[in-house]
Design a protein around this motif. Structure first.
Motif, PDB file in Angstrom:
ATOM      1  N   GLY A   1       6.666  -2.656 -10.886  1.00 13.63           N
ATOM      2  CA  GLY A   1       6.302  -1.789 -12.004  1.00 13.63           C
ATOM      3  C   GLY A   1       4.820  -1.748 -12.286  1.00 13.63           C
ATOM      4  N   TYR A   2       4.053  -2.655 -11.706  1.00 14.10           N
ATOM      5  CA  TYR A   2       2.621  -2.696 -11.985  1.00 14.10           C
ATOM      6  C   TYR A   2       1.952  -1.403 -11.516  1.00 14.10           C
ATOM      7  N   GLY A   3       1.184  -0.786 -12.384  1.00 17.70           N
ATOM      8  CA  GLY A   3       0.456   0.431 -12.037  1.00 17.70           C
ATOM      9  C   GLY A   3       1.355   1.647 -11.851  1.00 17.70           C
ATOM     10  N   GLN A   4       2.598   1.561 -12.283  1.00 16.47           N
ATOM     11  CA  GLN A   4       3.548   2.656 -12.046  1.00 16.47           C
ATOM     12  C   GLN A   4       4.068   3.295 -13.334  1.00 16.47           C
ATOM     13  N   TRP A   5       3.381   3.128 -14.437  1.00 14.46           N
ATOM     14  CA  TRP A   5       3.817   3.743 -15.698  1.00 14.46           C
ATOM     15  C   TRP A   5       3.897   5.253 -15.512  1.00 14.46           C
ATOM     16  N   GLY A   6       5.003   5.851 -15.874  1.00 12.88           N
ATOM     17  CA  GLY A   6       5.200   7.289 -15.743  1.00 12.88           C
ATOM     18  C   GLY A   6       5.476   7.741 -14.321  1.00 12.88           C
ATOM     19  N   ALA A   7       5.624   6.813 -13.406  1.00 11.78           N
ATOM     20  CA  ALA A   7       5.879   7.154 -11.990  1.00 11.78           C
ATOM     21  C   ALA A   7       7.133   6.405 -11.536  1.00 11.78           C
ATOM     22  N   LEU A   8       7.011   5.586 -10.492  1.00 12.92           N
ATOM     23  CA  LEU A   8       8.167   4.880  -9.941  1.00 12.92           C
ATOM     24  C   LEU A   8       8.778   3.850 -10.875  1.00 12.92           C
TER      25      LEU A   8
END
Length: 98
Positions: free
Chosen positions: A89-96
């Motif tokens: 989930g790191y760096g994936q807010w609003g994405a994966l």
């Protein structure tokens, strides 16, 4: 509270568009058959480390008593599924992440 009067909650496995799987918990009104229900996707706080469980959730119970299904999903970044799942989930807010 009478446990026998509570709406049932069950674990569900949700496939993602990239082939991963997320674990969620679906609470449905007592006595509901197999027909469609209005459904609430209940997104909890976080995003990293915390998680939903099948334990009693008062918000899900209130909505189920009103005739709604409530789906609580452990998205990427949730705790309790291993470090690699949390780090996904790191760096994936609003994405994966979702």
């Amino acid at each position: 509270l009478d446990p026998a009067a509570m709406a049932p909650t069950r674990a569900v496995s949700i496939p993602t568009r990239d082939g991963a799987r997320m674990v969620g918990y679906l609470t449905t009104p007592r006595g509901h058959g197999t027909g469609a229900l209005p459904t609430i996707l209940w997104v909890r706080g976080g995003p990293h480390g915390v998680r939903d469980t099948a334990d009693f959730d008062r918000t899900a119970q209130v909505f189920a008593q009103a005739g709604y299904a409530v789906l609580r999903v452990n998205y990427r970044g949730s705790g309790g599924f291993g470090l690699s799942f949390q780090e996904a989930g790191y760096g994936q807010w609003g994405a994966l992440m979702q």
